[in-house]
Design a protein around this motif. Structure first.
Motif, PDB file in Angstrom:
ATOM      1  N   TYR A   1      10.410  -2.193  -5.047  1.00  0.00           N
ATOM      2  CA  TYR A   1      10.113  -2.167  -3.786  1.00  0.00           C
ATOM      3  C   TYR A   1      11.573  -3.235  -4.290  1.00  0.00           C
ATOM      4  CZ  TYR A   1       8.967  -4.738   0.312  1.00  0.00           C
ATOM      5  OH  TYR A   1       8.926  -5.084   1.693  1.00  0.00           O
ATOM      6  N   THR A   2      12.231  -2.748  -3.258  1.00  0.00           N
ATOM      7  CA  THR A   2      14.034  -3.230  -3.008  1.00  0.00           C
ATOM      8  C   THR A   2      14.095  -4.131  -1.978  1.00  0.00           C
ATOM      9  OG1 THR A   2      14.855  -1.151  -2.184  1.00  0.00           O
ATOM     10  CG2 THR A   2      14.963  -1.256  -4.645  1.00  0.00           C
ATOM     11  N   ALA A   3      15.196  -4.879  -1.700  1.00  0.00           N
ATOM     12  CA  ALA A   3      15.736  -4.944  -0.352  1.00  0.00           C
ATOM     13  C   ALA A   3      17.084  -4.690   0.330  1.00  0.00           C
ATOM     14  CB  ALA A   3      16.573  -6.669  -0.793  1.00  0.00           C
ATOM     15  N   GLY A   4      17.318  -4.400   1.382  1.00  0.00           N
ATOM     16  CA  GLY A   4      17.921  -3.995   1.278  1.00  0.00           C
ATOM     17  C   GLY A   4      17.508  -2.855   2.625  1.00  0.00           C
ATOM     18  N   ARG A   5      18.391  -1.587   3.540  1.00  0.00           N
ATOM     19  CA  ARG A   5      18.245  -0.924   4.518  1.00  0.00           C
ATOM     20  C   ARG A   5      17.111   0.050   4.096  1.00  0.00           C
ATOM     21  NH1 ARG A   5      18.534   4.308   5.996  1.00  0.00           N
ATOM     22  NH2 ARG A   5      18.768   5.207   4.433  1.00  0.00           N
ATOM     23  N   ASP A   6      16.554   0.093   2.703  1.00  0.00           N
ATOM     24  CA  ASP A   6      15.712   0.836   2.525  1.00  0.00           C
ATOM     25  C   ASP A   6      14.588   0.102   1.051  1.00  0.00           C
ATOM     26  OD1 ASP A   6      16.802   3.670   3.208  1.00  0.00           O
ATOM     27  OD2 ASP A   6      17.594   3.611   1.832  1.00  0.00           O
ATOM     28  N   SER A   7      13.486   0.652   1.996  1.00  0.00           N
ATOM     29  CA  SER A   7      12.189   0.008   1.328  1.00  0.00           C
ATOM     30  C   SER A   7      12.029   0.698  -0.159  1.00  0.00           C
ATOM     31  CB  SER A   7      10.716   0.405   1.936  1.00  0.00           C
ATOM     32  OG  SER A   7      10.787  -0.069   3.679  1.00  0.00           O
ATOM     33  N   TYR A   8      12.380   1.424  -0.840  1.00  0.00           N
ATOM     34  CA  TYR A   8      11.880   1.670  -2.016  1.00  0.00           C
ATOM     35  C   TYR A   8      13.010   2.388  -2.211  1.00  0.00           C
ATOM     36  CZ  TYR A   8       7.341   0.399  -0.954  1.00  0.00           C
ATOM     37  OH  TYR A   8       5.796  -1.049  -1.111  1.00  0.00           O
ATOM     38  N   LEU A   9      13.110   2.583  -3.354  1.00  0.00           N
ATOM     39  CA  LEU A   9      13.911   3.709  -4.554  1.00  0.00           C
ATOM     40  C   LEU A   9      12.680   3.927  -5.851  1.00  0.00           C
ATOM     41  CD1 LEU A   9      16.796   4.932  -5.064  1.00  0.00           C
ATOM     42  CD2 LEU A   9      16.871   3.043  -6.854  1.00  0.00           C
ATOM     43  N   VAL A  10      12.929   5.107  -5.489  1.00  0.00           N
ATOM     44  CA  VAL A  10      11.433   6.310  -5.937  1.00  0.00           C
ATOM     45  C   VAL A  10      12.434   6.970  -7.553  1.00  0.00           C
ATOM     46  CG1 VAL A  10       9.902   7.604  -6.553  1.00  0.00           C
ATOM     47  CG2 VAL A  10      10.306   5.815  -4.003  1.00  0.00           C
ATOM     48  N   LYS A  11      12.054   7.095  -8.203  1.00  0.00           N
ATOM     49  CA  LYS A  11      12.572   8.559  -9.356  1.00  0.00           C
ATOM     50  C   LYS A  11      11.648   9.222  -9.360  1.00  0.00           C
ATOM     51  CE  LYS A  11      14.344   8.435 -14.219  1.00  0.00           C
ATOM     52  NZ  LYS A  11      14.457   8.225 -15.087  1.00  0.00           N
ATOM     53  N   VAL A  12      12.129  10.288  -9.277  1.00  0.00           N
ATOM     54  CA  VAL A  12      11.007  11.428  -9.195  1.00  0.00           C
ATOM     55  C   VAL A  12      12.208  12.629 -10.276  1.00  0.00           C
ATOM     56  CG1 VAL A  12      10.533  13.435  -7.574  1.00  0.00           C
ATOM     57  CG2 VAL A  12      10.111  11.375  -6.916  1.00  0.00           C
ATOM     58  N   ARG A  13      10.569  13.435 -11.139  1.00  0.00           N
ATOM     59  CA  ARG A  13      11.054  14.617 -12.156  1.00  0.00           C
ATOM     60  C   ARG A  13      10.652  15.610 -11.653  1.00  0.00           C
ATOM     61  NH1 ARG A  13      12.698  11.635 -17.333  1.00  0.00           N
ATOM     62  NH2 ARG A  13      15.129  11.446 -16.362  1.00  0.00           N
ATOM     63  N   VAL A  14      10.957  16.564 -11.243  1.00  0.00           N
ATOM     64  CA  VAL A  14      10.181  18.245 -11.087  1.00  0.00           C
ATOM     65  C   VAL A  14      11.260  19.083 -11.571  1.00  0.00           C
ATOM     66  CG1 VAL A  14       9.587  17.000  -8.781  1.00  0.00           C
ATOM     67  CG2 VAL A  14      11.581  17.998  -8.483  1.00  0.00           C
ATOM     68  N   GLU A  15      10.550  20.802 -11.566  1.00  0.00           N
ATOM     69  CA  GLU A  15      11.259  21.657 -11.767  1.00  0.00           C
ATOM     70  C   GLU A  15      12.906  22.142 -10.913  1.00  0.00           C
ATOM     71  OE1 GLU A  15       8.069  21.552  -9.962  1.00  0.00           O
ATOM     72  OE2 GLU A  15       6.517  21.926 -12.103  1.00  0.00           O
TER      73      GLU A  15
ATOM     74  N   SER B   1       1.164  -1.003   0.200  1.00  0.00           N
ATOM     75  CA  SER B   1       0.414  -0.327   0.267  1.00  0.00           C
ATOM     76  C   SER B   1       0.402   1.394   0.027  1.00  0.00           C
ATOM     77  CB  SER B   1      -1.063  -0.310   1.007  1.00  0.00           C
ATOM     78  OG  SER B   1       0.059  -0.120   2.530  1.00  0.00           O
ATOM     79  N   ILE B   2       2.362   1.330   0.491  1.00  0.00           N
ATOM     80  CA  ILE B   2       2.704   2.824   1.088  1.00  0.00           C
ATOM     81  C   ILE B   2       3.824   2.589  -0.922  1.00  0.00           C
ATOM     82  CG2 ILE B   2       5.241   3.588   1.698  1.00  0.00           C
ATOM     83  CD1 ILE B   2       4.489   1.798   4.219  1.00  0.00           C
ATOM     84  N   GLY B   3       3.777   1.664  -1.485  1.00  0.00           N
ATOM     85  CA  GLY B   3       4.587   1.423  -2.559  1.00  0.00           C
ATOM     86  C   GLY B   3       3.208   2.498  -3.600  1.00  0.00           C
ATOM     87  N   ASP B   4       2.267   1.908  -3.208  1.00  0.00           N
ATOM     88  CA  ASP B   4       0.705   2.084  -4.491  1.00  0.00           C
ATOM     89  C   ASP B   4       0.411   3.640  -4.222  1.00  0.00           C
ATOM     90  OD1 ASP B   4       0.788  -0.332  -5.174  1.00  0.00           O
ATOM     91  OD2 ASP B   4      -0.628  -0.987  -4.652  1.00  0.00           O
ATOM     92  N   ARG B   5       0.715   4.196  -3.087  1.00  0.00           N
ATOM     93  CA  ARG B   5       0.603   5.389  -2.089  1.00  0.00           C
ATOM     94  C   ARG B   5       1.329   6.383  -3.489  1.00  0.00           C
ATOM     95  NH1 ARG B   5      -2.464   6.887   2.250  1.00  0.00           N
ATOM     96  NH2 ARG B   5      -1.758   9.171   1.540  1.00  0.00           N
ATOM     97  N   LEU B   6       3.106   5.651  -3.296  1.00  0.00           N
ATOM     98  CA  LEU B   6       4.031   6.936  -4.040  1.00  0.00           C
ATOM     99  C   LEU B   6       3.960   6.825  -5.192  1.00  0.00           C
ATOM    100  CD1 LEU B   6       7.396   5.165  -1.328  1.00  0.00           C
ATOM    101  CD2 LEU B   6       6.011   7.040  -1.607  1.00  0.00           C
ATOM    102  N   ALA B   7       3.272   5.584  -6.101  1.00  0.00           N
ATOM    103  CA  ALA B   7       3.114   5.777  -7.212  1.00  0.00           C
ATOM    104  C   ALA B   7       2.178   6.813  -8.050  1.00  0.00           C
ATOM    105  CB  ALA B   7       2.805   4.395  -7.845  1.00  0.00           C
ATOM    106  N   GLN B   8       1.108   7.009  -6.781  1.00  0.00           N
ATOM    107  CA  GLN B   8       0.087   7.517  -7.038  1.00  0.00           C
ATOM    108  C   GLN B   8       0.935   9.664  -7.236  1.00  0.00           C
ATOM    109  OE1 GLN B   8      -2.996   7.604  -4.253  1.00  0.00           O
ATOM    110  NE2 GLN B   8      -3.297   5.534  -4.787  1.00  0.00           N
ATOM    111  N   PHE B   9       1.824   9.835  -6.412  1.00  0.00           N
ATOM    112  CA  PHE B   9       2.046  11.141  -7.279  1.00  0.00           C
ATOM    113  C   PHE B   9       2.043  11.547  -8.516  1.00  0.00           C
ATOM    114  CE2 PHE B   9       2.711  10.425  -2.690  1.00  0.00           C
ATOM    115  CZ  PHE B   9       1.701  11.468  -1.877  1.00  0.00           C
ATOM    116  N   PRO B  10       2.099  12.539  -9.023  1.00  0.00           N
ATOM    117  CA  PRO B  10       2.902  12.617 -10.492  1.00  0.00           C
ATOM    118  C   PRO B  10       3.997  12.920 -11.066  1.00  0.00           C
ATOM    119  CG  PRO B  10       1.559  14.638  -9.962  1.00  0.00           C
ATOM    120  CD  PRO B  10       1.502  12.987  -8.676  1.00  0.00           C
ATOM    121  N   GLU B  11       5.060  13.972  -9.811  1.00  0.00           N
ATOM    122  CA  GLU B  11       5.799  13.845 -10.314  1.00  0.00           C
ATOM    123  C   GLU B  11       7.219  12.163  -9.978  1.00  0.00           C
ATOM    124  OE1 GLU B  11       4.136  16.892  -7.934  1.00  0.00           O
ATOM    125  OE2 GLU B  11       3.800  14.872  -8.003  1.00  0.00           O
ATOM    126  N   VAL B  12       6.054  11.365  -9.836  1.00  0.00           N
ATOM    127  CA  VAL B  12       7.362   9.926  -9.592  1.00  0.00           C
ATOM    128  C   VAL B  12       6.879   9.045 -10.901  1.00  0.00           C
ATOM    129  CG1 VAL B  12       6.553   7.788  -8.669  1.00  0.00           C
ATOM    130  CG2 VAL B  12       6.856   9.468  -7.116  1.00  0.00           C
TER     131      VAL B  12
END
Length: 158
Positions: free
Chosen positions: A100-114, A84-95
């Motif tokens: 979903y990753t293994a390791g210390r962090d749960s997600y790696l998210v690519k963002v493109r903004v101004e 559900s967290i991944g789905d919520r992150l994916a909803q932002f238009p900038e994303v």
């Protein structure tokens, strides 16, 4: 999805389509040495099986005022439900991407903004998602390579 083996002709067709999604069926047929009707049927089957998922238009993000790319690691509370967290992150238009990753962090998210102020706003949105503990962003200075093309090797006919 049908697990039928992808043969060399399918790979040739996929390589052509990946390099130019607007290539005509007749041009694909010319390049692979087959009849247009046979190529059209192959492409239809590849779409039906989910091998070809769609076609995209690649735009210049800088020309559209989205010159800043960042990769943000998101540390999430797994008890909340990572899907559900991944789905919520994916909803932002900038994303653009959520992995979903293994390791210390749960997600790696690519963002493109101004700019960095817009990135700060996106990070605030991430922080408001239930279960997100913290984020860590890396801002891209220069992109050396960016592609969605999957390298497809075709067996040589000896």
């Amino acid at each position: 999805m049908n697990k039928r083996k992808i043969d060399d002709l399918d790979l040739k067709i996929l390589n052509i389509i990946q390099s130019d999604g607007k290539v005509s069926n007749a041009e694909i047929a010319r390049q692979v040495g087959k009849a247009p009707s046979a190529v059209l049927e192959r492409v239809r089957k590849l779409r039906k099986r989910g091998v070809i998922r769609g076609y995209e238009c690649i735009v210049d993000h800088k020309a559209l005022g989205r010159g800043l790319t960042a990769f943000t690691s998101v540390n999430a509370d797994e008890a909340v439900g990572s899907a559900s967290i991944g789905d919520r992150l994916a909803q932002f238009p900038e994303v653009l991407e959520v992995h979903y990753t293994a390791g210390r962090d749960s997600y790696l998210v690519k963002v493109r903004v101004e700019d960095t102020e817009a990135l700060q706003g996106v990070l605030a949105k991430f922080g408001a998602v239930p279960g997100v503990r913290d984020t860590n962003s890396t801002i891209v200075l220069t992109t050396v390579k960016e592609s969605r093309v999957i390298p497809l090797d075709i067996e040589s006919e000896d």
